[in-house]
Write an enzyme that holds these catalytic residues in place. Structure first.
Site, short mmCIF file in Angstrom:
data_model
loop_
_atom_site.label_atom_id
_atom_site.label_comp_id
_atom_site.label_asym_id
_atom_site.label_seq_id
_atom_site.Cartn_x
_atom_site.Cartn_y
_atom_site.Cartn_z
N ARG A 1 -14.63 -3.37 8.80
CA ARG A 1 -15.46 -2.24 9.21
C ARG A 1 -15.93 -1.45 7.99
O ARG A 1 -17.09 -1.05 7.89
CB ARG A 1 -14.65 -1.32 10.14
N ASP B 1 0.86 -1.18 0.00
CA ASP B 1 0.00 0.00 0.00
C ASP B 1 0.90 1.23 0.00
O ASP B 1 2.11 1.12 0.21
CB ASP B 1 -0.93 0.01 1.22
N ASP C 1 4.66 1.10 -5.62
CA ASP C 1 3.86 0.70 -6.76
C ASP C 1 3.91 -0.82 -6.95
O ASP C 1 4.97 -1.40 -7.20
CB ASP C 1 4.40 1.40 -8.01
N ASP D 1 -9.67 1.02 -5.51
CA ASP D 1 -10.33 2.25 -5.95
C ASP D 1 -11.12 1.95 -7.22
O ASP D 1 -10.56 1.50 -8.21
CB ASP D 1 -9.28 3.32 -6.22
#
Length: 278
Positions: free
Chosen positions: A244, A120, A147, A170
């Site tokens: 969550r 990440d 990356d 995303d």
């Protein structure tokens, strides 16, 4: 990649103000680098966008103490020896985009016989996952910064991974941004070269149009086969924790889709392309 803001600590009367960092000085001298690969590789459209957010004191402490032990900057300068990185020869799963790391830590605790290389660019999440690993005594987690494309292409050997996880990437919902989505044919071709035959690719998303695209490109790719006989989405497997973030989405009526595909063995792939059995 943006460097997160420093946490603001309370000071007692008479205590000197903390030293102001000079321009360009790293936030965490012994922690993850702001841009580990620098300009050594070609510029391209990226599937991730670094977020600028605050790092807590605990996360900052973990980054300083634990990054030299369990952290890895993706600089593209060398081929990794995964057995050396983890200190054993157990299977390694690559996880791309782990958020704050809760699901990663849960899966690592539930399956200590599998190593997880978690990638990440979100500094608070990196620090939080390191904290979780320390608190739970998880020795099968390594945190990579940078990356994932450079990691796969430049730093991992062919057939070195036993699995790939991409949870809630995303979705880049605007049509003009669809080219930024991670799950594309070119990415799958690169990933397949680093996945051992039989390796499991597990994706999950709560953005239904992206789920449909994932299913389409994975189904069309010759190196992967759907584990579902009906060729559709899979129910959430018990080994993927309900996070969550996911609970919040479900409360809002979001539909979460899991995809479970397997890396086709090399001989089987050859047989498919030749139009017959290998």
């Amino acid at each position: 990649m943006s460097t997160p803001e420093a946490p603001h600590a309370e000071r007692t009367a008479g205590e000197p103000a903390p030293r102001t960092r000079a321009k360009g000085e790293p936030r965490f001298p012994d922690g993850p680098k702001a841009d580990p690969a620098g300009s050594h590789f070609e510029r391209r459209i990226r599937s991730f966008q670094p977020r600028r957010s605050r790092v807590t004191a605990g996360q900052a402490d973990a980054l300083q103490r634990l990054w030299p032990v369990w952290g890895l900057d993706i600089d593209g300068s060398r081929r990794l020896d995964l057995a050396e990185l983890f200190g054993n020869g157990r299977p390694v799963v690559l996880e791309i985009g782990f958020g704050m790391g809760e699901a990663t830590a849960e899966m690592a605790a539930a399956d200590p016989g599998t190593n997880i290389l978690a990638v990440d660019v979100h500094t608070p999440g990196q620090g939080h996952l390191l904290l979780l690993a320390e608190e739970r005594g998880l020795t099968n987690v390594r945190v990579a910064n940078g990356d994932a494309i450079i990691l796969l292409r430049e730093m991992l050997a062919p057939d070195s991974l036993s699995g790939l996880r991409v949870f809630f990437p995303d979705p880049w919902p605007k049509k003009r941004h669809h080219k930024r989505r991670l799950i594309q044919p070119e990415f799958l071709t690169l990933a397949s070269s680093r996945l051992a035959p039989g390796a499991l690719v597990h994706c999950a998303t709560d953005w239904e149009p992206y789920a449909e695209q994932m299913l389409e490109v994975l189904t069309a790719h010759p190196d992967f086969e759907n584990t579902r006989e009906d060729g559709g989405f899979a129910p959430r497997p018990e080994f993927r924790p309900l996070t969550r973030f996911e609970r919040q989405g479900l409360d809002k009526g979001h539909v979460v889709n899991d995809l479970l595909f397997r890396r086709v063995p090399h001989d089987d792939r050859a047989g498919q392309r030749d139009g017959g059995a290998a």
